[in-house]
Write an enzyme that holds these catalytic residues in place. Sequence first.
Site, PDB file in Angstrom:
ATOM      1  N   CYS A  24       0.884  -1.641   0.029  1.00 15.25           N
ATOM      2  CA  CYS A  24       0.161   0.108  -0.173  1.00 15.25           C
ATOM      3  C   CYS A  24       1.157   1.085   0.142  1.00 15.25           C
ATOM      4  CB  CYS A  24      -0.645   0.607   1.198  1.00 15.25           C
ATOM      5  SG  CYS A  24      -0.467  -0.477   2.700  1.00 15.25           S
ATOM      6  N   HIS A  52      -2.162   6.505   4.229  1.00 16.19           N
ATOM      7  CA  HIS A  52      -0.789   6.364   4.270  1.00 16.19           C
ATOM      8  C   HIS A  52      -0.627   7.568   3.960  1.00 16.19           C
ATOM      9  CE1 HIS A  52      -0.628   2.684   6.482  1.00 16.19           C
ATOM     10  NE2 HIS A  52      -0.454   1.920   5.166  1.00 16.19           N
TER      11      HIS A  52
END
Length: 344
Positions: free
Chosen positions: A126, A250
């Site tokens: 990710c 993130h």
Amino acid sequence: MRVGVVGATGAVGREMLRILEERSFPVDELIPLASERSAGTRVRFQGEDHTVGVLSLDALRGADVALSSCGSTAAKSWIPQAAEAGTVCIDNSSAFRMEPDVALTIPEVNPESLEGRPRIIAVPNCTIITALMAVAPLHRAAGLQSLILSSYQSVSGAGRRGVTELAEQIEKLHGMEEDLAHPDPSALPVGEVFGKTIAYNVVAKVDAFDPETGFTFEEIKIQREARKILSLPELDVAATAVRVPVPVGHSVSIHATFLRPIGPDEARELLSAAPGVEVRDDPANGVYPSPLEAAGRDEVLVGRIRQSPGRPDALLLFSCGDNLRKGAALNAVQIAEHMFATSK
């Protein structure tokens, strides 16, 4: 189309169900599957409740595509056989990412990896998705030479237990904020997921440490996957991965060097035209990316675009993406869309 969702009760699995419905993927029959522990749970899809079955090859027999988020060990136990039986398997784990005959795909970055209709496709880490969505458009124009990345990874990247651990620690420390200027380390809450206090803190460790190099395995994944996705096996890349007390989203601080000079204005123009990217780069007016702004969004947000001092061939950027959506579930569904649109 018969569509399997493996790990349907987890955070990424539920997000995959939501995205399949949002994007009107042609699901004629849904096959939600999970471990024996989670089997029997009900999940909602297209206005109906579906009972989650136990993951098995028999349960997936005849499925056109299986979207998987079940962990590496479990993935290795069924994906090769399911693919051999004819199911296109799109896997969110790290089990197959570095296998030479497995596509490692971000559809906006390297769609050519899906040529030849592979049966096993891996969704990248990710964090590297969040970084390369910002870097790849610049690479296509100016030729990437090196990458230095620092990641700020949300607790949901460690699953539901990570989110729970953060919430519990915030509750325990609420009202003690002044005491944290001179904390008693032995009195701080420490959980099993992060190993150090995550509330009001950052933890410079994501995954285990490699004793030979000192990097964490998360950092090693970032390095290796960047090279494979961009087809740059000699790319100079280094990463530091940090866990931060953010529920979802993130962020990555990026220093990239290129084979020719490239400035912020050109970078903004390239990124503004890139699919799946939204430029937020007007700091004077308070416009720059943050993970909370990226949460729930399909786009990766990119900003803080600057020239590296004294380096006309180098840029600094800041990129934020929803790790459950573009960092996992959305990327998997986009791969399925690409695969089955190509086959028509």
